[in-house]
Design an enzyme around this catalytic site. Structure first.
Site, PDB file in Angstrom:
ATOM      1  N   CYS A  59       0.717  -1.412  -0.132  1.00 30.96           N
ATOM      2  CA  CYS A  59      -0.254  -0.208   0.072  1.00 30.96           C
ATOM      3  C   CYS A  59       0.476   1.051   0.287  1.00 30.96           C
ATOM      4  CB  CYS A  59      -0.773   0.245   1.390  1.00 30.96           C
ATOM      5  SG  CYS A  59      -0.296   0.437   2.768  1.00 30.96           S
ATOM      6  N   GLY A  60       2.610   1.251   0.024  1.00 28.82           N
ATOM      7  CA  GLY A  60       2.633   2.123  -0.008  1.00 28.82           C
ATOM      8  C   GLY A  60       2.981   2.881   1.417  1.00 28.82           C
TER       9      GLY A  60
END
Length: 276
Positions: free
Chosen positions: A115-116
C-alpha cells in the site's frame, strides 16, 4: 547484502497431478532509513539499489534536491544483535549547511510493498512543498499517444527479475521520444520510483524535465507526489489512478495517464501534452 531472489519449496499441481519442486521468489526485506543517524522510515523492499532508494525517498520528502546536499550514504554496521552488518539499515549523512527536517513520531513513516505510504499524520504532511516548484507545470514536453501505447511492452521487456519470479513491480523512465533511460524493479512501486529518482539525483540529473515515468499497476497519490517532487511532467500507469492522484495532478500541472494498454488510455490531467 540480501539477494534479489530466493528459492523455496512449493507443491505444484498441474492437470490434477501434484509434485514438489523449488520455486524462485522475489526477496522482501525491511530497510530502515536513517538521516544523520536518526531513524526516519522503514520500508519493505527488494534488496538492491538501497542507497538510491534512500536518497530518492528523501527527494520525495523534500529533504534533498541535488547530490551536493549528501555528504555520505552508508550501511550501518553492528545493526544485528551479534554486531554484524545486516545491510538493512542505511544512514544518509547530509552535507554541512543542509537543513535537517523535523524528525518526530508524527513524521516517521512505515511503508509496505502493498500500500505504500502509511501513517502520515495528515494529508497536509504528505503534500510536501517541492524543491522544483512549477517545473512540471511549465514543462513544454509533448508525447504522442501512439508512442505512449508502446511503453508498457518496452517496460515489461526490461523486467529481468520479473521473468523469474512474476512478483515484482517496475518503474521506467523514458524520454518523450521513447528512449528508456532507467528501469528499476521492486516489490513496491513506490520503492521502484524512489530508486529511479535516487539514481537520477546521484547522477546530477534532477529535475527530470521532459521525462515520462511509467509504473506497473495503479497510480496512487504517493506516486504522483514523487513524480512532482522530482520534476517529472508525465506519469503513466497501466492501471487506475486514485482520486487524490488526479487532484494532485490537476493542482501541479502533472500529466496523468491511467489504463495505458496499447493504443487505449485515459488521460486524467494535462491532456495538452498528449499528441493524438
Amino acid at each position: 547484502m540480501g539477494r534479489v531472489t530466493e528459492r523455496r519449496r512449493v507443491v505444484r499441481i498441474r492437470g490434477g497431478v501434484a509434485g514438489t519442486r523449488p520455486d524462485t521468489l522475489v526477496a522482501e526485506e525491511p530497510l530502515e532509513i536513517r538521516l544523520n543517524g536518526k531513524p526516519l522510515a522503514i520500508t519493505m523492499r527488494t534488496p538492491g539499489d538501497d542507497f538510491a532508494l534512500a536518497v530518492g525517498f528523501l527527494v520525495s520528502e523534500g529533504v534533498l534536491a541535488s547530490a551536493a546536499e549528501v555528504r555520505a550514504v552508508t550501511y550501518c554496521e553492528g545493526a544485528a544483535e551479534d554486531g554484524s552488518n545486516t545491510y538493512n539499515v542505511v544512514n544518509v549523512q547530509l552535507a554541512p549547511g543542509v537543513p535537517l527536517p523535523d524528525i518526530s513520531l508524527e513524521r516517521n513513516v512505515y511503508t509496505t510493498s502493498s500500500c505504500g505510504l502509511c501513517g502520515k499524520a495528515s494529508l497536509d504532511a504528505v503534500r510536501t512543498a517541492t524543491r522544483f516548484a512549477g517545473i512540471a507545470a511549465a514543462d513544454p514536453v509533448r508525447v504522442s499517444a501512439a508512442l505512449l501505447g508502446q511503453l508498457p511492452d518496452r517496460l515489461r521487456a526490461a523486467q529481468k527479475v520479473f521473468d523469474r519470479t512474476g512478483g515484482l513491480h517496475a518503474a521506467g523512465l523514458f524520454t518523450a521520444e521513447g528512449e528508456l533511460l532507467d528501469v528499476r524493479e521492486d516489490v513496491g512501486r513506490h520503492n521502484a520510483v524512489d530508486k529511479i529518482v535516487g539514481r537520477a539525483l546521484q547522477a546530477g540529473r534532477l529535475p527530470l524535465a521532459g521525462g515520462v515515468l511509467l509504473v506497473s499497476g495503479r497510480a496512487s497519490f504517493e506516486l504522483a507526489q514523487k513524480a512532482v517532487m522530482a520534476g517529472i511532467p508525465v506519469l503513466a500507469a497501466v492501471s487506475a489512478p486514485s482520486s487524490l492522484a488526479v487532484d494532485l495532478a490537476l493542482e501541479t500541472g502533472l500529466t496523468l495517464i491511467g489504463f495505458l494498454r496499447g493504443p487505449d488510455m485515459n488521460i486524467y490531467a494535462g491532456e495538452e501534452r498528449v499528441i493524438l
